[in-house]
Design an enzyme around this catalytic site. Sequence first.
Site, PDB file in Angstrom:
ATOM      1  N   ARG A  12       8.273   6.014  -5.133  1.00  0.00           N
ATOM      2  CA  ARG A  12       6.867   6.016  -4.751  1.00  0.00           C
ATOM      3  C   ARG A  12       6.594   7.287  -3.959  1.00  0.00           C
ATOM      4  NH1 ARG A  12       6.815   1.056  -1.200  1.00  0.00           N
ATOM      5  NH2 ARG A  12       4.841   1.941  -0.541  1.00  0.00           N
ATOM      6  N   SER A  14       4.654   7.639  -1.211  1.00  0.00           N
ATOM      7  CA  SER A  14       4.301   7.492   0.199  1.00  0.00           C
ATOM      8  C   SER A  14       5.300   8.252   1.061  1.00  0.00           C
ATOM      9  CB  SER A  14       4.294   6.014   0.599  1.00  0.00           C
ATOM     10  OG  SER A  14       5.625   5.520   0.659  1.00  0.00           O
ATOM     11  N   LYS A  86      13.325  -4.824   0.386  1.00  0.00           N
ATOM     12  CA  LYS A  86      12.480  -5.958   0.748  1.00  0.00           C
ATOM     13  C   LYS A  86      11.207  -5.997  -0.093  1.00  0.00           C
ATOM     14  CE  LYS A  86       9.887  -4.037   4.718  1.00  0.00           C
ATOM     15  NZ  LYS A  86       8.518  -4.315   4.237  1.00  0.00           N
ATOM     16  N   ASP A  87      10.891  -4.898  -0.789  1.00  0.00           N
ATOM     17  CA  ASP A  87       9.698  -4.838  -1.619  1.00  0.00           C
ATOM     18  C   ASP A  87       9.987  -5.072  -3.098  1.00  0.00           C
ATOM     19  OD1 ASP A  87       8.094  -4.251   0.575  1.00  0.00           O
ATOM     20  OD2 ASP A  87       8.328  -2.085   0.345  1.00  0.00           O
ATOM     21  N   THR A 128      -1.659  -7.862  10.287  1.00  0.00           N
ATOM     22  CA  THR A 128      -0.561  -7.905   9.325  1.00  0.00           C
ATOM     23  C   THR A 128      -1.031  -8.591   8.052  1.00  0.00           C
ATOM     24  OG1 THR A 128       1.716  -8.603   8.897  1.00  0.00           O
ATOM     25  CG2 THR A 128       0.364 -10.100  10.212  1.00  0.00           C
ATOM     26  N   ARG A 132       5.236 -13.782   6.338  1.00  0.00           N
ATOM     27  CA  ARG A 132       6.306 -14.037   7.314  1.00  0.00           C
ATOM     28  C   ARG A 132       5.881 -13.641   8.717  1.00  0.00           C
ATOM     29  NH1 ARG A 132       9.673 -10.500   9.912  1.00  0.00           N
ATOM     30  NH2 ARG A 132       8.875  -8.837   8.577  1.00  0.00           N
ATOM     31  N   ARG A 133       5.349 -12.435   8.869  1.00  0.00           N
ATOM     32  CA  ARG A 133       4.950 -11.980  10.203  1.00  0.00           C
ATOM     33  C   ARG A 133       3.808 -12.827  10.750  1.00  0.00           C
ATOM     34  NH1 ARG A 133       5.435  -5.661   8.487  1.00  0.00           N
ATOM     35  NH2 ARG A 133       7.558  -5.282   9.309  1.00  0.00           N
ATOM     36  N   ARG A 150      -3.177  -3.562   5.832  1.00  0.00           N
ATOM     37  CA  ARG A 150      -2.308  -2.981   4.816  1.00  0.00           C
ATOM     38  C   ARG A 150      -2.341  -1.479   4.942  1.00  0.00           C
ATOM     39  NH1 ARG A 150      -2.578  -3.619  -0.697  1.00  0.00           N
ATOM     40  NH2 ARG A 150      -0.711  -2.354  -0.491  1.00  0.00           N
ATOM     41  N   GLY A 151      -1.360  -0.834   4.307  1.00  0.00           N
ATOM     42  CA  GLY A 151      -1.296   0.615   4.339  1.00  0.00           C
ATOM     43  C   GLY A 151       0.053   1.092   4.839  1.00  0.00           C
ATOM     44  N   ASN A 152       0.270   2.409   4.767  1.00  0.00           N
ATOM     45  CA  ASN A 152       1.530   2.945   5.249  1.00  0.00           C
ATOM     46  C   ASN A 152       1.544   2.968   6.777  1.00  0.00           C
ATOM     47  OD1 ASN A 152       0.121   5.277   6.082  1.00  0.00           O
ATOM     48  ND2 ASN A 152       0.461   6.287   4.116  1.00  0.00           N
ATOM     49  N   VAL A 153       2.624   3.475   7.343  1.00  0.00           N
ATOM     50  CA  VAL A 153       2.780   3.457   8.800  1.00  0.00           C
ATOM     51  C   VAL A 153       1.608   4.143   9.491  1.00  0.00           C
ATOM     52  CG1 VAL A 153       4.183   4.329  10.709  1.00  0.00           C
ATOM     53  CG2 VAL A 153       5.290   3.271   8.731  1.00  0.00           C
ATOM     54  N   THR A 155      -1.398   4.742   8.411  1.00  0.00           N
ATOM     55  CA  THR A 155      -2.657   4.028   8.207  1.00  0.00           C
ATOM     56  C   THR A 155      -2.768   2.833   9.146  1.00  0.00           C
ATOM     57  OG1 THR A 155      -2.759   4.675   5.880  1.00  0.00           O
ATOM     58  CG2 THR A 155      -4.046   2.755   6.528  1.00  0.00           C
ATOM     59  N   ARG A 156      -1.682   2.065   9.264  1.00  0.00           N
ATOM     60  CA  ARG A 156      -1.732   0.873  10.106  1.00  0.00           C
ATOM     61  C   ARG A 156      -1.834   1.236  11.586  1.00  0.00           C
ATOM     62  NH1 ARG A 156       2.908  -3.001   7.812  1.00  0.00           N
ATOM     63  NH2 ARG A 156       3.675  -1.144   6.750  1.00  0.00           N
ATOM     64  N   CYS A 242       5.542 -14.102  -2.850  1.00  0.00           N
ATOM     65  CA  CYS A 242       4.827 -13.299  -1.849  1.00  0.00           C
ATOM     66  C   CYS A 242       4.018 -14.145  -0.873  1.00  0.00           C
ATOM     67  CB  CYS A 242       3.909 -12.298  -2.545  1.00  0.00           C
ATOM     68  SG  CYS A 242       4.801 -10.963  -3.345  1.00  0.00           S
TER      69      CYS A 242
END
Length: 309
Positions: A12, A14, A86-87, A128, A132-133, A150-153, A155-156, A242
């Site tokens: 990917r 990212s 994990k994805d 989140t 799970r979280r 949602r989003g990458n590090v 973005t969040r 999911c």
Amino acid sequence: MTALHRLRLGTRSSPLAMAQAEEARARLCAAHGWGEEAIALVPVVATGDRIQDRPLAEIGGKALWTKELDQWLYEGQIDAAVHSMKDVETIRPDWLAIAAILPRVDTRDVLFGAASIADLPQGARVGTSAPRRAAQMLSARPDCTIVPFRGNVATRLGKLAAGEADATLLAAAGLERLGQDHAGTPLPLGQWLPAPAQGAIGIECRADDKGTQALLAAIDHGPSHAQIIAERALLLALGGNCHSPIAVRSAIEADEITMHAVLFSPDGAERVEGHARFATDDLAAVTYLAADLLARAAPAIAVHFSGSA
């Protein structure tokens, strides 16, 4: 593939995914005595990266991280694909093989916005999109409100800074690989469990491509591989997806794995946990742990798992 390139690694696009692919390339070059130019990194914008306004569970699940790379592998455009394990969905096509797992790093989650879960303000909004979280947070702090994030590090953390939530959670492994492991508060594993396969980078290739498998085997970390296979076996036996709030921690010593797993209801009101210790090749013990958990799970938990007790 040109004569210059010995391998084409799909990834990917990212920042974190690229950092993971760079690590895989560096390890392969070191193992085989190659120069960096021997391995081409081939990035793709995954569907999961393009769609940021909805939880993945609502629009196709973990397959949205892998389907483009799977297609490229099938068509021969790349030789292998690098993933955050994990994805990666639990059931993979038969023509694919997990050829290598890199040494697993920190599996903890990191809290941003407060020094601890107890220090979150009353009624805090926690950002989140991970079931799970969300369930684990509501189990510990039922007064909190979950806000979809949602989003990458970047973005969040940007959303957090903009006030869209009071706190959020990120994986320590991702922060470490991005050089941001000085930020936030890592949550103790005795208090907060990670996702299955968290902290592990995996590399897949075609099951019939024995040449690529042999090259990747040089960087396979046996203990990490055994842990990841066991945790994925637990997911499979549980029938998790999911939408299933599951947390698991495993540790390996010599040829034995110890595993602690917790299943939650989405609202965190119900939980069931179990422990197991087994030989690394004894996946039947993992199946037994899954059956025991489901047998003791409240209906509010069991409905989110398709395994049978």
